[in-house]
Scaffold this motif. Structure first.
Motif, PDB file in Angstrom:
ATOM      1  N   ALA A 158      22.751 -52.679 -21.224  1.00 54.75           N
ATOM      2  CA  ALA A 158      22.223 -52.229 -22.222  1.00 54.75           C
ATOM      3  C   ALA A 158      22.961 -52.589 -23.899  1.00 54.75           C
ATOM      4  O   ALA A 158      22.557 -53.102 -24.404  1.00 54.75           O
ATOM      5  CB  ALA A 158      21.661 -51.044 -22.653  1.00 54.75           C
ATOM      6  N   GLU A 159      24.154 -51.560 -23.743  1.00 53.63           N
ATOM      7  CA  GLU A 159      25.088 -51.519 -24.725  1.00 53.63           C
ATOM      8  C   GLU A 159      25.567 -52.966 -25.316  1.00 53.63           C
ATOM      9  O   GLU A 159      25.507 -53.631 -26.696  1.00 53.63           O
ATOM     10  CB  GLU A 159      26.021 -50.924 -25.223  1.00 53.63           C
ATOM     11  N   ARG A 165      20.755 -47.893 -26.492  1.00 55.51           N
ATOM     12  CA  ARG A 165      21.543 -49.007 -26.364  1.00 55.51           C
ATOM     13  C   ARG A 165      23.054 -48.625 -27.063  1.00 55.51           C
ATOM     14  O   ARG A 165      23.354 -49.619 -27.413  1.00 55.51           O
ATOM     15  CB  ARG A 165      21.418 -49.941 -27.362  1.00 55.51           C
ATOM     16  N   TRP A 172      23.001 -55.319 -26.979  1.00 60.48           N
ATOM     17  CA  TRP A 172      22.830 -55.006 -27.852  1.00 60.48           C
ATOM     18  C   TRP A 172      23.665 -55.469 -28.703  1.00 60.48           C
ATOM     19  O   TRP A 172      23.440 -56.033 -30.015  1.00 60.48           O
ATOM     20  CB  TRP A 172      22.757 -53.585 -28.296  1.00 60.48           C
ATOM     21  N   HIS A 187      19.566 -48.205 -30.367  1.00 61.18           N
ATOM     22  CA  HIS A 187      21.455 -48.600 -30.977  1.00 61.18           C
ATOM     23  C   HIS A 187      22.050 -47.261 -31.560  1.00 61.18           C
ATOM     24  O   HIS A 187      23.052 -46.466 -31.157  1.00 61.18           O
ATOM     25  CB  HIS A 187      22.284 -49.591 -32.286  1.00 61.18           C
ATOM     26  N   ASP A 191      17.505 -48.844 -21.624  1.00 63.39           N
ATOM     27  CA  ASP A 191      17.160 -49.320 -22.925  1.00 63.39           C
ATOM     28  C   ASP A 191      16.103 -48.482 -24.142  1.00 63.39           C
ATOM     29  O   ASP A 191      16.492 -48.385 -25.156  1.00 63.39           O
ATOM     30  CB  ASP A 191      17.410 -50.956 -23.090  1.00 63.39           C
TER      31      ASP A 191
END
Length: 446
Positions: free
Chosen positions: A128-129, A84, A132, A51, A80
């Motif tokens: 991907a964000e 992320r 997450w 992240h 990723d």
């Protein structure tokens, strides 16, 4: 052509591909697509979340090499693995694009050297964000509930505890209590964390590290507390006893008095961490010899390491500095003659965006506070690009050369140890080692 491989694994026990598998798959792709490429692997970010890029030291080291133009492409297993967080992803990709470095995803078969690849890349990063964020929110809610109920909320606990099912519920309970109390007793008696680590290795846990001891000292689990739950589990100590244990962290030790010429300029080629300075005394001559070594490979013995002599490093730099400076000057002048297309495009885009903002304001579609805020941001962006376009690297190299006059070697010999240290730290940013711990080069602090 230099191509970087960047693997990452969030947890030791998650279901994603292992670091070795990621490296192997990326290497196969490179050997097939770019058979003559020189492969550089940045594999130091194990069990670290994707992240945020700030905590990933090997990733930062790779991006420094990208910005310096030493990497032509970065190959990853999936998007990723590299980020992320959409903001981080966009920032790092713009850095790569500015440096002429492509980003390639092996499993998703996307190459950002193509327009389609660029477009699809941003879509994948956005997904991907989102993934997450959903996982993170779900985990936080579940963890908060389990902590309130006194249930085990993670699979990892510090030394002295274990997770055990009691009446069908996973609880955190004591484990090896006698050993755990002995570790803290020894720490209190000696007031030495390093001595405690060595003693624990010899008597209880062969792979015990300073990091594990620090985790024990900082953890509130030993007083039975986790976050707001003061009665999460059975405690080892009272709060007062734990404060006494933690007082060991407040002890300040006097410095050795040694001045190391190259402290902070080396990174371990195995794990990517900064190397530490130390000295030894020659039994015959009684002279002090100074070295650089990786703490994790030396004291912690987590990987093989070798000593890097400060005397040999000094000799290497004295012999190679002039040639390296000439090569740098040649490269800078060569680069200065190239058109700055990427910057010009960014400048034109920013000016067009500002013109559009002015149009919206004139039509009354945005209010004054919003207009002033956006106009300020765009003006700052345009000024920054103009400054970069006008930045003359040739002038900078000439200014830098003033720190290294023609007779610099004669002047250097007249300096004391502190003066020599300041000289190297003023002109050298980092010294590079290969995996045999041999010096392969260095970069200037420009």
């Amino acid at each position: 052509m230099n191509i970087a491989i960047y693997p990452r694994k969030s947890k030791k026990d998650d279901n994603s591909e292992s670091m070795e598998q990621q490296i192997d798959d990326c290497r196969k792709y490179i050997n097939k697509t770019y058979p003559d490429a020189n492969i550089i692997v940045y594999s130091g970010d194990y069990a670290i979340t994707g992240h945020s890029t700030a905590k990933r030291k090997d990733f930062q080291r790779m991006m420094d090499d990208v910005r310096a133009g030493r990497i032509n492409a970065v190959v990853i297993m999936r998007y990723d693995r590299i980020a992320r967080n959409m903001r981080d992803f966009c920032n790092l990709y713009h850095d790569m694009e500015s440096a002429g470095c492509n980003l390639i995803s092996v499993s998703q078969q996307i190459d950002t050297s193509t327009p389609y690849g660029k477009n699809f890349m941003y879509q994948m990063a956005n997904m991907a964000e989102l993934e997450w964020a959903v996982i993170s929110e779900r985990y936080k809610d579940t963890a908060a509930y389990k902590i309130r109920e006194g249930k085990a909320y993670t699979g990892r606990v510090p030394i002295g505890f274990k997770i055990e099912k009691i009446d069908g519920v996973k609880k955190v309970v004591h484990d090896n209590e006698e050993q755990t109390r002995a570790i803290f007793d020894y720490l209190l008696a000696t007031k030495s964390k390093r001595g405690t680590v060595l003693w624990v290795r010899e008597n209880f846990i062969p792979d015990f590290t300073r990091h594990k001891l620090d985790t024990m000292i900082k953890s509130d689990l030993y007083i039975g507390k986790v976050r707001e739950n003061d009665h999460f589990c059975e405690p080892y100590f009272t709060k007062e006893q734990m404060e006494e244990i933690r007082s060991v962290n407040q002890i300040k030790y006097a410095p050795s008095g040694h001045i190391y010429l190259f402290s902070g300029l080396f990174r371990c080629p195995i794990c990517g961490r900064k190397m530490a300075s130390f000295y030894s005394i020659d039994r015959k001559t009684k002279k002090h010899r100074q070295y650089q070594r990786c703490w994790f490979g030396g004291n912690e013995k987590l990987h093989k390491t070798k000593l890097v002599s400060e005397a040999k490093t000094e000799k290497y730099l004295l012999e190679n500095l002039d040639a390296a400076l000439k090569n740098l000057e040649f490269d800078v002048k060569k680069e200065a003659g190239k058109p700055k297309r990427n910057l010009n495009k960014k400048l034109n885009d920013a000016i067009a965006e500002r013109d559009r903002l002015n149009y919206l304001f004139e039509k009354g579609r945005i209010d004054i506070p919003e207009y002033e805020k956006k106009y300020s941001v765009l003006s700052e962006k345009i000024n920054s690009i103009n400054e970069e376009l006008s930045n003359n690297k040739v002038v900078r190299i000439e200014e830098f050369k003033k720190q290294i006059p023609e007779d610099w070697k004669e002047l250097y010999e007249q300096l004391d140890q502190k003066g020599k240290q300041e000289f190297w730290h003023r002109i050298i940013k980092e010294i590079y080692l290969n995996e045999a711990f041999e010096i392969t080069g260095f970069i200037f602090y420009i």
